[in-house]
Design an enzyme around this catalytic site. Structure first.
Site, mmCIF file in Angstrom:
data_model
loop_
_atom_site.group_PDB
_atom_site.id
_atom_site.type_symbol
_atom_site.label_atom_id
_atom_site.label_comp_id
_atom_site.label_asym_id
_atom_site.label_seq_id
_atom_site.Cartn_x
_atom_site.Cartn_y
_atom_site.Cartn_z
ATOM 1 N N GLY A 1 18.789 -19.531 34.689
ATOM 2 C CA GLY A 1 18.377 -20.925 34.824
ATOM 3 C C GLY A 1 19.536 -21.889 34.653
ATOM 4 O O GLY A 1 19.633 -22.900 35.370
ATOM 5 N N ASP A 2 20.420 -21.604 33.711
ATOM 6 C CA ASP A 2 21.591 -22.460 33.503
ATOM 7 C C ASP A 2 22.454 -22.519 34.754
ATOM 8 O O ASP A 2 22.889 -23.589 35.197
ATOM 9 C CB ASP A 2 22.438 -21.924 32.345
ATOM 10 C CG ASP A 2 21.854 -22.263 30.988
ATOM 11 O OD1 ASP A 2 21.194 -23.304 30.863
ATOM 12 O OD2 ASP A 2 22.061 -21.478 30.050
#
Length: 396
Positions: free
Chosen positions: A167-168
């Protein structure tokens, strides 16, 4: 010369999401000045596995091609240095919790008053507004909010995560894309803007038709292990030597070619497997049949035979496999970057590839504060006494 040559970026991000955005910008030629707290620096300097001498290596990748300037943004003098840097900057990247920059007097309204052309990329867990905006948002919980965790893993076990902070990275890449879009808009208008990249939305954007399926038909996509429901055969199969082979043969023609290699051409004419829908309905039976064959053949032989027949196939690679693979070598998908400590350090190359103005890995992540004096003197015109005074007061 990269396509972003001449673009000046200030990176205030730390850990992964914001710095990955900065990595992309630096890879394609932007001058990225990474601002780090004096003394400690970005926590990423201590994250990840170590080399044989016990030194972490991840920072060398995520900060590659950047310059490091130490600056205490909690100090009014440090805030003023940042304002000075912003005057001729094109982009500022930050991934603090929403509201932090405003508390420091460094919100977009304040900075755009100094430089109306400034593009401010703001990366956070839940975005800059809404009920959850002030929540801490690491990739783990935001991947769950975006729908990825619920569908990852096996139905009889809790959700699993991919072995990366996916996600980052997705939010960082979204921020980089948003910056490029904002630069194009600035070409037409002369004005900068805010790029709001939320981790949960970066994940949500990749969930295909999951929301629409629920809205239109009440379907909730569930965990399904190493395959996708109704897509067959497309799975990981054990080979005779214990390795796993990934086979994707869910198209009609491709499935027929797989059956030929398996020595079971009749399966392509079997009513249970005759078309996409039929194979989906009989997915478990089909996976058993394919697995019975793969367990009789060594993994590399499976790959060679199926690849020759035009069936998508591959091994589940580790980093060691990548470094030994002839295709990776031919395309320079992994490059070795000069490293004063280790000689060279291998890492992924710059993607995507551009034919006329490709990106490049210019250098490993810098030592903490390596460029502080040069940036403050050459770019801002600070004299040596002023720089010494800032350092004595712990501002830099």
């Amino acid at each position: 010369m990269g396509p972003l040559d001449g673009i000046k970026v200030i990176e205030l991000g730390q850990l992964i999401a914001g710095p990955y955005c900065g990595q992309v910008m630096a890879d394609f030629g932007a001058e990225v000045i990474k601002i780090e707290p004096p003394g400690a620096g970005d926590p990423m300097r201590q994250w990840g596995r170590t080399d044989r001498d016990g030194d972490p290596v991840w920072f060398s990748v995520i900060a590659r091609g950047k310059r490091s300037v130490t600056l205490n943004l909690r100090d009014p003098d440090g805030q003023q240095v940042l304002r000075d840097l912003v005057r001729d900057a094109d982009v500022l990247i930050e991934n603090f919790r929403p509201g932090t920059m405003e508390r420091w007097g460094l919100g977009y309204d304040a900075l755009s008053a100094i430089n109306p052309r400034l593009i401010m990329a703001r990366v956070s867990g839940y975005g800059q507004d809404g009920p959850y905006s002030k929540r801490a948002g690491f990739a783990s919980v935001c991947e769950a909010a975006g729908g990825l965790r619920y569908i990852s893993g096996y139905p009889d076990r809790p959700p699993v995560r991919v072995g990366l902070s996916l996600g980052d990275t997705m939010a960082g890449f979204n921020a980089a894309m948003g910056i490029l879009l904002a630069l194009q808009h600035r070409h037409a208008t002369g004005r900068g803007q805010v790029v709001d990249s939320a981790i949960f939305e970066a994940v949500l954007g990749y969930t295909e038709s999951m929301v629409a399926e629920y809205d239109a038909g009440g379907h909730i996509r569930e965990r399904f292990g190493s395959a996708l429901p109704g897509i067959a055969p497309s799975n990981a199969y054990a080979a005779a030597d214990g390795r796993e082979v990934i086979i994707g043969a869910n198209g009609d023609g491709v499935f027929a070619r797989l059956c030929e290699v398996m020595g079971r051409p009749e399966l392509a004419r079997d009513d249970r497997f005759a078309d996409h829908q039929a194979r989906g309905r009989n997915q478990q039976v089909l996976d058993v049949l394919v697995g019975e064959w793969t367990r009789t053949v060594p993994a590399q032989e499976i790959v060679d035979r199926l690849a020759e027949a035009g069936v998508p196939v591959g091994l589940a690679y580790t980093a060691a496999d990548m470094l030994e693979d002839a295709h990776f070598e031919a395309r320079q998908s992994v490059v070795r970057v000069p490293d004063p400590k280790r000689g060279t350090l291998a890492m992924q190359n710059v993607f995507p590839r551009l034919s006329d103005s490709p990106g490049a890995v210019r250098a490993l992540g810098p030592e903490l504060g390596a460029d502080t004096d040069d940036v403050l003197s050459r770019r801002l015109g600070y004299d040596t006494d002023r720089i010494a005074g800032l350092r004595e007061r712990g501002v830099i």
